[in-house]
Design an enzyme around this catalytic site. Structure first.
Site, PDB file in Angstrom:
ATOM      1  N   GLN A   1      -7.699  14.694   3.207  1.00  0.00           N
ATOM      2  CA  GLN A   1      -7.233  13.794   2.168  1.00  0.00           C
ATOM      3  C   GLN A   1      -7.905  13.746   0.787  1.00  0.00           C
ATOM      4  OE1 GLN A   1      -6.356   9.422   2.550  1.00  0.00           O
ATOM      5  NE2 GLN A   1      -4.398  10.338   2.951  1.00  0.00           N
TER       6      GLN A   1
ATOM      7  N   HIS B   1      -8.156  11.303  -2.192  1.00  0.00           N
ATOM      8  CA  HIS B   1      -7.795  10.136  -2.777  1.00  0.00           C
ATOM      9  C   HIS B   1      -7.357  10.074  -4.136  1.00  0.00           C
ATOM     10  CE1 HIS B   1      -7.649   5.738  -3.385  1.00  0.00           C
ATOM     11  NE2 HIS B   1      -7.861   5.500  -2.189  1.00  0.00           N
TER      12      HIS B   1
ATOM     13  N   HIS C   1     -11.521  12.530   0.388  1.00  0.00           N
ATOM     14  CA  HIS C   1     -11.788  11.166   0.821  1.00  0.00           C
ATOM     15  C   HIS C   1     -11.835  11.090   2.403  1.00  0.00           C
ATOM     16  CE1 HIS C   1     -11.581   6.738   1.095  1.00  0.00           C
ATOM     17  NE2 HIS C   1     -10.368   6.958   1.600  1.00  0.00           N
TER      18      HIS C   1
ATOM     19  N   LEU D   1     -15.269   5.503  -4.948  1.00  0.00           N
ATOM     20  CA  LEU D   1     -13.586   5.137  -4.762  1.00  0.00           C
ATOM     21  C   LEU D   1     -13.127   3.706  -5.335  1.00  0.00           C
ATOM     22  CD1 LEU D   1     -11.108   5.293  -2.778  1.00  0.00           C
ATOM     23  CD2 LEU D   1     -12.274   3.923  -1.080  1.00  0.00           C
TER      24      LEU D   1
ATOM     25  N   ARG E   1      -0.760   9.245  -0.614  1.00  0.00           N
ATOM     26  CA  ARG E   1      -1.882   9.864  -1.295  1.00  0.00           C
ATOM     27  C   ARG E   1      -1.806  11.298  -1.411  1.00  0.00           C
ATOM     28  NH1 ARG E   1      -6.814   6.475   2.038  1.00  0.00           N
ATOM     29  NH2 ARG E   1      -6.144   4.493   0.866  1.00  0.00           N
TER      30      ARG E   1
ATOM     31  N   ARG F   1      -2.985  10.831   6.016  1.00  0.00           N
ATOM     32  CA  ARG F   1      -3.068   9.580   6.474  1.00  0.00           C
ATOM     33  C   ARG F   1      -2.678   8.667   5.264  1.00  0.00           C
ATOM     34  NH1 ARG F   1      -6.524   5.625   5.195  1.00  0.00           N
ATOM     35  NH2 ARG F   1      -7.977   6.912   4.285  1.00  0.00           N
TER      36      ARG F   1
ATOM     37  N   GLU G   1      -6.886   1.722  -3.169  1.00  0.00           N
ATOM     38  CA  GLU G   1      -5.596   2.042  -3.352  1.00  0.00           C
ATOM     39  C   GLU G   1      -4.788   0.587  -3.649  1.00  0.00           C
ATOM     40  OE1 GLU G   1      -2.098   3.621  -0.521  1.00  0.00           O
ATOM     41  OE2 GLU G   1      -3.376   5.146  -1.239  1.00  0.00           O
TER      42      GLU G   1
ATOM     43  N   PHE H   1       0.852  -1.153  -0.022  1.00  0.00           N
ATOM     44  CA  PHE H   1      -0.077  -0.019  -0.123  1.00  0.00           C
ATOM     45  C   PHE H   1       0.878   1.158  -0.064  1.00  0.00           C
ATOM     46  CE2 PHE H   1      -4.507   0.993   0.813  1.00  0.00           C
ATOM     47  CZ  PHE H   1      -5.137  -0.214   0.255  1.00  0.00           C
TER      48      PHE H   1
END
Length: 602
Positions: free
Chosen positions: A245, A247, A358, A257, A291, A403, A260, A124
């Site tokens: 954030q 995304h 996001h 969405l 991100r 994050r 990721e 990730f």
């Protein structure tokens, strides 16, 4: 017809939890298993909470598929936060991560498996081994439906523990006594329109984020910042609300969405030249950079004319090279989303994506036990007795300015469990319920009756849509000081319009217009906190990128970019005065050496 005090019924519990997502149900499970009388309020059926939308995985250094340990996870989270995260809380979360994942596994969570039976883990963004040298496989996944599987697992365990759920109820205001202790909440039962006072020894807010303050969002319509509104109206400041954030991979035009986990499985981002452009920006991590970084790179490609499509306004996410078998096994929901929302078969062609709002990094300030804390005259954090917050609505500050993917589900589990344990001890030593103040429901009656008594006024969704357009324009991926200052003025004007909202339909039985109007009163708190906090932070850090303060590429000594000397601190927005105060970032971990700030490179 107006509500009166006689119309308000009362019920009494040990603990009232507002929100039935991952964090609320992880906490309620601890409490119900301990034998406490727990009520969980939710605007929707628990398994429809927004945690269900989380796709990619839960971050934990199990080391099942590559070398890993919690020290690496700790380092990555601090670096990902752009050093705004509190290192004591981050250490606590990373050390607890394997424990909460294995607990979930033992509850029956259907994780994907490796051939040897261990939990499958995928790479990730921003997660590395050996302190940034190479990507690591740390995301514990159940295909691309990890949040869905987690939410159902927790709900089933809560049913077993006989947790009481109040489905389609909306909390309206916290009740604080003369000493400032929280002694309950007021709430609206949507089906009947009846108002209630729910007395409690402890109230836990687990209401999720406020992503619906933006026009383009991956968030569900229920994510209206209700916990933030409850806290702000109860004179509790909101922390670090400038950090939102984006995304990188929301479906262009739809906002839905795409996890990721796509890039974790090997998907790549392409510009109109067919170039894998992330290799230029992040030579080591490439498409698996954090991100905030990937979102800015995508936005820059579009702004410089290398976007795709007839209007050159999106980027392509290429997955077909992974093979149909891998896609259907590891990313089945992404395949369905491609067909349903973009008319694209991702096993054959790339899918258009754009950065989409996001996640809310800021929120209600808490400590690692979930206790809501406010600074005293000496600047020390003092718990608000009887009030806890966990999940996205809270800010224990493990995420700082940005994050890392998979740390959201981890946050829910670690701090939901931690708050549950702390509340059990607190309630057992509490004694009898404290008496309610005489004015317990006055603020709620005033708010609800203003809508009931209004003979005219603006439509709630017109005001909400204007608010979302304003936030999208003035608090986007790239910001300027001038635009943020203009946003502050516009949101202040919108607050006046929120106060002038009216209801045409005065009925009480499942009146969704009334619910929407009350939600807008929460949205305005989150939006104003965001805009004021953003305009005041004169630097670039994590998700807060301001053109005025970007470091000049040809002048390495220019006083621009991230400014640790002046801005290594948390913002606290106070509703009553619409002003800010500050508190320092905790750079001291619990047991290990501090990781000092340095430049983020990937």
């Amino acid at each position: 017809m107006s509500y009166t005090k006689k119309d308000i019924a009362r019920r009494r519990f040990d603990v009232v939890i507002v929100g039935a997502g991952g964090s609320g149900m992880r906490a309620s499970l601890q409490l119900a298993q301990a034998g406490l009388n727990v009520a969980v309020l939710s605007k929707v059926f628990p398994t429809r909470s927004h945690t269900v939308a989380a796709q990619g995985g839960i971050g934990a250094s199990l080391g099942n598929m590559s070398e890993d340990n919690w020290h690496y996870h700790f380092y990555d989270t601090i670096k990902g936060s752009d050093w705004l995260g509190d290192q004591d809380a981050i250490e606590f979360m990373c050390r607890e991560a394997p424990k909460v994942v294995y607990e979930l596994e033992h509850m029956g969570m259907p994780f994907d498996r490796n051939p040897d039976g261990t939990i499958y883990q995928r790479p990730f963004g921003g997660h590395t081994a050996n302190y940034g040298e190479k990507p690591v496989q740390r995301a514990c996944a159940a295909a691309d439906r990890t949040g869905h599987a987690m939410l159902h697992t927790l709900y089933q365990q809560n049913v077993r523990a006989r947790t009481q759920f109040f489905v389609e109820w909306m909390a309206l205001d916290l009740i604080r006594d003369a000493e400032g202790d929280v002694v309950g909440v007021t709430a609206l039962e949507m089906e009947t329109g009846d108002l209630y006072i729910l007395e409690a020894k402890t109230v836990l807010l687990a209401t999720g984020g406020a992503g619906r303050i933006f026009a383009a969002s991956t968030n569900a319509f229920i994510n209206t910042g209700d916990g933030l509104g409850l806290a702000a109206r109860a004179d509790i400041p909101l922390q670090d609300m400038e950090f939102w954030q984006f995304h990188p991979t929301g479906v262009a035009g739809a906002g839905v969405l795409l996890t990721e986990g796509c890039r974790g499985e090997g998907a790549i981002l392409l510009n109109s030249n067919g170039e894998r452009f992330m290799e230029r920006y992040a030579p080591t991590l490439k498409d698996l950079a954090p991100r905030d970084f990937v979102s800015r790179c995508m936005d820059q490609e579009i702004k410089e004319g290398r976007g795709c499509g007839p209007n050159k306004d999106y980027i392509l996410l290429k997955l077909d090279h992974l093979g149909a078998e891998t896609i259907h096994k590891r990313l089945p929901s992404v395949y369905e989303i491609g067909v349903n929302f973009a008319n694209v078969d991702i096993t054959r062609e790339p899918i258009p994506v754009v950065p989409t709002i996001h996640y809310q990094m800021g929120g209600i300030p808490t400590n690692i036990h979930g206790q809501v804390v406010v600074p005293d005259a000496q600047g020390q954090n003092v718990p608000v007795r009887g009030l806890y917050a966990v999940g996205e609505c809270s800010c224990v500050s493990v995420h700082g300015a940005n994050r890392l993917g998979t740390n959201s589900l981890l946050d829910l589990l670690v701090f939901g469990r931690s708050a549950g344990n702390h509340i059990v001890e607190f309630v057992r030593s509490f004694g009898e319920h404290k008496p309610l103040p005489a004015d317990a429901a006055d603020a709620t009656l005033e708010r609800v009756n203003r809508l009931e008594d209004a003979t005219s006024g603006e439509y709630a969704q017109d005001v909400a849509n204007e608010l979302r357009a304003t936030m999208q324009q003035h608090a986007g991926v790239f910001r300027t000081q001038k635009s943020m200052d203009e946003g502050v003025v516009k949101v202040a004007e919108l607050r006046k319009r929120v106060a002038a909202i009216g209801l045409k339909d005065k009925s009480r039985v499942f009146n969704t217009a009334r619910i929407e109007a009350l939600e807008v009163e929460n949205l305005i708190e989150a939006a104003q906190a965001t805009m004021v906090s953003a305009a005041a932070r004169h630097e670039c850090r994590g998700a807060h990128t301001v053109k005025d303060y970007e470091r000049a590429a040809d002048d390495p000594v220019a006083p621009l970019g991230r400014d640790d000397a002046n801005w290594l601190k948390h913002t606290l927005w106070h509703r009553a005065t619409n002003s800010l105060s500050y508190k320092p970032v905790n750079l001291k971990p619990l047991t290990v050496e501090s990781i000092p700030p340095k430049v983020r490179t990937f």
